[in-house]
Design an enzyme around this catalytic site. Sequence first.
Site, short mmCIF file in Angstrom:
data_model
loop_
_atom_site.label_atom_id
_atom_site.label_comp_id
_atom_site.label_asym_id
_atom_site.label_seq_id
_atom_site.Cartn_x
_atom_site.Cartn_y
_atom_site.Cartn_z
N HIS A 176 0.88 -1.17 0.00
CA HIS A 176 0.00 0.00 0.00
C HIS A 176 0.92 1.22 0.00
O HIS A 176 2.02 1.18 0.56
CB HIS A 176 -0.82 0.12 1.28
N ASP A 204 2.42 1.95 3.32
CA ASP A 204 3.40 0.99 3.88
C ASP A 204 4.81 1.43 3.53
O ASP A 204 5.73 1.27 4.33
CB ASP A 204 3.26 -0.41 3.27
N GLU A 227 -10.62 -7.01 -4.55
CA GLU A 227 -10.45 -8.09 -3.56
C GLU A 227 -11.69 -8.17 -2.67
O GLU A 227 -11.94 -7.28 -1.86
CB GLU A 227 -9.20 -7.81 -2.72
N GLU A 244 -8.76 -13.92 -1.49
CA GLU A 244 -8.01 -14.23 -0.25
C GLU A 244 -8.70 -15.37 0.51
O GLU A 244 -9.92 -15.34 0.71
CB GLU A 244 -7.92 -12.97 0.62
N HIS A 299 -10.69 -14.39 3.66
CA HIS A 299 -11.93 -13.71 3.32
C HIS A 299 -12.99 -14.72 2.86
O HIS A 299 -14.17 -14.57 3.15
CB HIS A 299 -11.70 -12.66 2.23
N ASP A 304 -4.50 -13.80 -2.59
CA ASP A 304 -3.87 -13.47 -1.32
C ASP A 304 -3.84 -14.76 -0.51
O ASP A 304 -4.88 -15.27 -0.08
CB ASP A 304 -4.64 -12.36 -0.58
N ASP A 336 -10.51 -11.78 10.75
CA ASP A 336 -9.46 -12.03 9.78
C ASP A 336 -8.14 -12.22 10.52
O ASP A 336 -7.52 -11.25 10.93
CB ASP A 336 -9.41 -10.75 8.90
N ASP A 369 -5.40 -13.77 9.34
CA ASP A 369 -4.27 -13.65 8.42
C ASP A 369 -3.07 -14.51 8.83
O ASP A 369 -1.96 -14.01 9.02
CB ASP A 369 -3.83 -12.18 8.29
N ASP A 386 -0.66 -12.50 2.24
CA ASP A 386 -1.31 -11.50 3.09
C ASP A 386 -1.44 -12.13 4.48
O ASP A 386 -2.53 -12.43 4.95
CB ASP A 386 -2.67 -11.12 2.50
C1 XUL Z 1 -7.50 -6.74 4.40
C2 XUL Z 1 -6.71 -7.16 3.24
C3 XUL Z 1 -5.82 -6.12 2.66
C4 XUL Z 1 -5.73 -6.17 1.18
C5 XUL Z 1 -4.95 -5.02 0.58
O1 XUL Z 1 -8.27 -7.76 4.94
O2 XUL Z 1 -6.74 -8.29 2.82
O3 XUL Z 1 -4.57 -6.26 3.25
O4 XUL Z 1 -5.14 -7.35 0.74
O5 XUL Z 1 -5.49 -3.79 0.91
CO CO Z 2 -5.77 -9.31 1.29
#
Ligand code: XUL
Ligand code: CO
Length: 445
Positions: free
Chosen positions: A109, A112, A240, A276, A279, A304, A315, A317, A347
Site C-alpha cells: 500500500h 506501507d 479483492e 483471499e 476472506h 492473497d 481475519d 491472516d 497476506d
Molecule cells: C485486508 C486485506 C488487505 C488487502 C490489501 O483484509 O486483505 O490487506 O489485501 O489492501
Molecule cells: Co488481502
Amino acid sequence: MSNNILLGSKEYFPNINKITYEGTESTNPLAFKYYNEDSVVSGKTMREHFRFAVAYWHTFCGTGSDPFGPGTKIFPWYQKTNPMKAAGYRLDAAFEFFTKLGVPFYCFHDRDISPEGQSIEESENNLKYIVSLAEEKQENSDVKLLWGTANLFSHPRYMNGAATNPDFEVVAYAASQVKAAIDATIRLGGQNYVFWGGREGYYSLLNTEMKREIDHLAMFLQKARDYGRDAGFEGTFLIEPKPLEPTKHQYDYDVATVVAFIHEYGLENDFKINIENNHATLAGHTYAHEVQVAFNYSLFGSLDINQGDPHNGWDTDEYLYNLYDATELMLVILQSGGVGNGGMNFDAKTRRSSTDLEDIFIGHINAMDTLARGLLTADNILKNSDYLNMKKNRYASFDYGDGANFESGELGLVDLKNIASKNGDPRQISGKQELFESLVNNYLV
Ligand code: XUL
Ligand code: CO
C-alpha cells in the site's frame, strides 16, 4: 541520490543466509523441503506456478498490536523520530528479506512504503522519493512488483468509507491517493493494481443509501481505470472481496458479488478478482470454491495466500499451513490453466507472540512448502489417478443422445417432459464423495 536516507550497509537479518532447497530429508526450519523454484511440474517451474509475493504491510509494518495492547515486535528497521528515514530503513530490510527468501515479487500500500505528509503534495513527494529508491532496488535484484494499492482505510478521514463516503470531499481526497498510487505502480512496473474495499460498506442501513454508494464506487473505479490506462498502465485492475470487517457489510462481499458488480458497471475488460483465503472463510466459502467461481466467469486475477481460523469470525491472516486447502486450491488452479499474470501474495502475519525475526522467515517458508506440496499432490492426482475420469463419468449422460441435445439447447421443456415420461424414475447413482476424499488423501505428499 542527494537526500540519501538509504544506508544500505546494515544487514537486518545477519543470522539468516539465502534460503535454499534442502529436500524432504531436511529438518532445518530455515530451508525449503518441497519448494524448489527451478523444479518443473506440469510444464512450468515452481517459481512460475506460484509467483510468490511478500506483503509489505504485515511483514515490515505490522508490529503485532491488537485492541488489547500495543505492538510486541521490536523491528531493527524501526525508527521513531524521522518517518522518511524509517521508510528507507524498511525498504532496505524489505529487499534483504525478499532476496534471502528468494521470492520474485512484493506488494504494497502507498502508506506501507512511505509516510503520509502534512498535505497531499507532501504525501505525493514522499511516495515519489521512496519509489525512486525502490526502483533502484528492483534494478539491482530479481524482485518485481506484483501489485500496488492505496490505503484508504487507516486514516480517520476514511471512517465513513473512501469512494463510498457520503461526503464528496472525502471521495475526492481518496481519488488523489489512488492517482498517486497508480503512478507509483506504473513507475515500478507493477503487473496489477488492487482495490480492496477497506471501509467501503455500511454498519447500518438506516443511515445509508446503499445503491448510491455502490454507484459512487463504480464511478470511482471507472475513473481510476481511465486515468491508469491514459497514464500507460497495461496491467490488470483487481478487486479483492471480503464479506465483513471493518464494516458490518462490505460491498465486495464475495467473488460472486464482485462478478455481478464488474458486469453491472462495465468493468469486465479491465478488472479481475484478487481472492483471499481468510476472506473466503469469513464469507462461509472454501478457498477452492471462490477461486473456481472466479475462473467460471473468466475473472480470476490473483491470490492473497493466507488462512483464517475456522473457530472465530475475524481475519486472523495466518500463514497457510493447511495441506488440504493447498491441495484443493492447486487442483482448481491446475485444471484452470494457472495464475496467469497474478500470483500468490502472502497476506499473512506472524502471531503477536512470535517475536523472533526468524519467525517471519519460517512463516513464509512453511507456506511456500505447503503450496509446493499442494502442487505436487494435485499434479500427481491429475496425472496418475482415476480422479478426472471419475469426475467426468458423473456427467457421462450429457455426452451423447438426449443429454448432449440438452446441452446444445435443442430440447425444450415439453421435450424434456416427454423424455422423462418415457424413461420413468431415474436409477440411483452414487455421488461417491467418500471415494473422492479417500483418493485425495491417498495421494497427499
Ligand atoms: C485486508 C486485506 C488487505 C488487502 C490489501 O483484509 O486483505 O490487506 O489485501 O489492501
Ligand atoms: Co488481502
